[in-house]
Design an enzyme around this catalytic site. Structure first.
Site, short mmCIF file in Angstrom:
data_model
loop_
_atom_site.label_atom_id
_atom_site.label_comp_id
_atom_site.label_asym_id
_atom_site.label_seq_id
_atom_site.Cartn_x
_atom_site.Cartn_y
_atom_site.Cartn_z
N LEU A 131 0.83 -0.97 0.13
CA LEU A 131 0.04 0.24 -0.17
C LEU A 131 0.67 1.42 -0.06
CD1 LEU A 131 -2.83 1.54 0.33
CD2 LEU A 131 -3.02 1.49 2.28
N THR A 132 1.92 1.34 0.54
CA THR A 132 2.58 2.50 1.27
C THR A 132 3.47 2.96 0.02
OG1 THR A 132 2.54 2.00 3.53
CG2 THR A 132 3.90 3.67 3.08
N ALA A 183 2.95 8.69 -0.62
CA ALA A 183 1.54 7.69 -0.25
C ALA A 183 1.71 7.46 1.15
CB ALA A 183 0.35 7.66 -0.79
N ILE A 191 7.65 -2.17 2.34
CA ILE A 191 7.09 -3.32 2.16
C ILE A 191 7.50 -4.23 2.84
CG2 ILE A 191 5.36 -4.85 1.01
CD1 ILE A 191 4.84 -1.40 0.92
N GLU A 205 1.28 1.03 9.78
CA GLU A 205 -0.26 1.40 9.97
C GLU A 205 -0.91 1.95 10.71
OE1 GLU A 205 -2.36 -2.90 10.92
OE2 GLU A 205 -0.35 -3.94 10.62
N SER A 213 0.33 8.40 15.02
CA SER A 213 -0.49 8.24 15.69
C SER A 213 -1.09 9.63 15.13
CB SER A 213 1.07 9.11 16.75
OG SER A 213 0.93 7.93 17.86
N GLU A 214 -0.37 10.66 14.29
CA GLU A 214 -0.84 11.56 14.30
C GLU A 214 -2.62 11.57 12.50
OE1 GLU A 214 2.15 12.16 15.97
OE2 GLU A 214 2.34 11.80 13.79
#
Length: 385
Positions: free
Chosen positions: A125-126, A130, A157, A365, A368-369
């Site tokens: 995904l990452t 993004a 990944i 995943e 925190s923000e």
């Protein structure tokens, strides 16, 4: 409950606890120095069913639900996080996409192989541009006849260097036209045009391998579109990430428990001026803060998992649990180094490794923000409805 009874689950949890504490804990230095989990530990984990503990039993998994998953995660967090990372993507964000959104044919082709550990699945995904917010995705997928062609680059990944299958998120049309335009594809690692970079050298979590993955003109059959539906992608990402957040929170609690145990042992045995340092009130205060954080985190994780399974809260709760527990683990690890004094800064001391390992928990995943935005935004939207 999952398809596993409470009594059977207790047996599974006890086996995992014994495996972690008697087989893995003594070899943490070996894992860190080799930057790899030894094959014999991997084989033991596979034989115990750990590559499929959260996959349905019809596919050879153990069929644990999230309330049981978090209990195992708290055990697995007690040792090197590289162990859990080996099979974390199969049970977690990659495997759950197939379970929840895959077609019958896709599940039939992959789930048994994931559950046995024959195949490791990676969640791609990452991207460099993004991270926690998938809306900025730039990897593209275009339809050509009865194929899809993927182009783009992913980073950080997990398990990419050992993966047999990539669960890849890609944009099928520009954002904002209608819906998110993000779909999910199954890309076998040996597909031409898939290139996995060298594994990253990280601050901690040695042995848990991450790498960049490039997709250049990667052609896959149309049948590899997850769910046979372009719209399922964004939902699949969000659902898998929310579930994964509760799991990461539990992992953080397990690691914090280990840091607390190491701190208590040290405080009870190390002396200063002939007295155990645990007799000093300021040391006791640090232990008290650690213990309070661990107890609060464990209660929060269990409650959040139960509310996820019942369907009561699958959005705000998971983000709150991940936010609190991963920040808590960072504080507990920091106090553990402080309690150990100078020795806590030495390599090969458990709390020094833990201090580095837990730093990642507040980043992956969803940072925190991002969790704070999900929680705060969710509360405001609910109030305005």
């Amino acid at each position: 409950m999952g398809s596993v009874s409470a009594e059977d689950f207790r047996h599974i949890r006890d086996l995992v606890r014994e495996f972690v504490r008697t087989e893995v804990v003594p070899r943490e230095r070996e894992i860190a120095e080799a930057d790899a989990v030894p094959d014999d530990l991997r084989n033991q984990a596979a034989a115990m069913g750990l590559f499929g503990y959260a996959l349905p039993d019809e596919w050879g998994g153990l069929g644990l639900d999230l309330t049981q998953d978090v209990e195992l995660a708290m055990e697995l967090g007690y040792t090197s996080l590289a162990l859990r990372s080996m099979f974390g993507t199969n049970n977690g964000i990659a495997g759950q996409v197939l379970v929840a959104f895959g077609t019958a044919a896709q599940r039939g082709e992959w789930l048994e192989r994931l559950a046995s550990g024959e195949v490791v699945a990676s969640f791609a995904l990452t991207e460099p541009g993004a991270g926690s917010d998938p809306a900025g995705l730039r990897t593209t997928a275009r339809r050509e006849g009865d194929s899809w062609v993927l182009d783009g680059e992913k980073c950080f990944i997990t398990n990419a260097p050992i993966a047999g299958l990539f669960v890849v998120f890609a944009r099928t049309r520009p954002a904002g036209e209608s819906g998110t335009g993000i779909a999910v594809f199954l890309v076998p690692a040996d597909t031409p045009g898939v290139e996995v970079g060298p594994h990253d050298r990280k601050m901690g979590q040695e042995g848990a391998w991450t790498a960049n993955v490039a997709f250049t003109g990667v052609r896959i059959p149309a049948a590899n579109l997850v769910g046979g539906d372009e719209e399922a992608g964004y939902r699949a990402a969000m659902t898998s990430l929310a579930r994964g957040r509760v799991h990461i929170a539990a992992l953080a609690v397990g690691t914090a428990q280990r840091a607390l145990d190491e701190s208590v042992t040290h405080a009870a045995t190390a002396t200063q001026g002939g007295r155990p340092i645990g007799e000093f009130q300021l040391v006791q205060a640090m232990l008290a803060d650690q213990q309070t954080g661990v107890l609060a985190g464990r209660a929060l994780v269990r409650d959040t998992a139960a509310r996820y399974v019942s369907g009561e809260d699958r959005r705000i709760g998971p983000s709150a649990a991940k936010l609190y527990c991963t920040e808590m683990a960072g504080k507990v690890a920091d106090l553990a180094v402080q309690i150990h004094g100078g020795s806590g800064y030495l390599r090969d001391v458990a709390v020094e490794r833990i201090y580095r390992d837990v730093r990642l928990l507040r980043l992956y995943e969803g940072t925190s923000e991002i969790q704070r935005l999900i929680i705060g935004g969710g509360l405001v939207r609910a109030a305005r409805r």
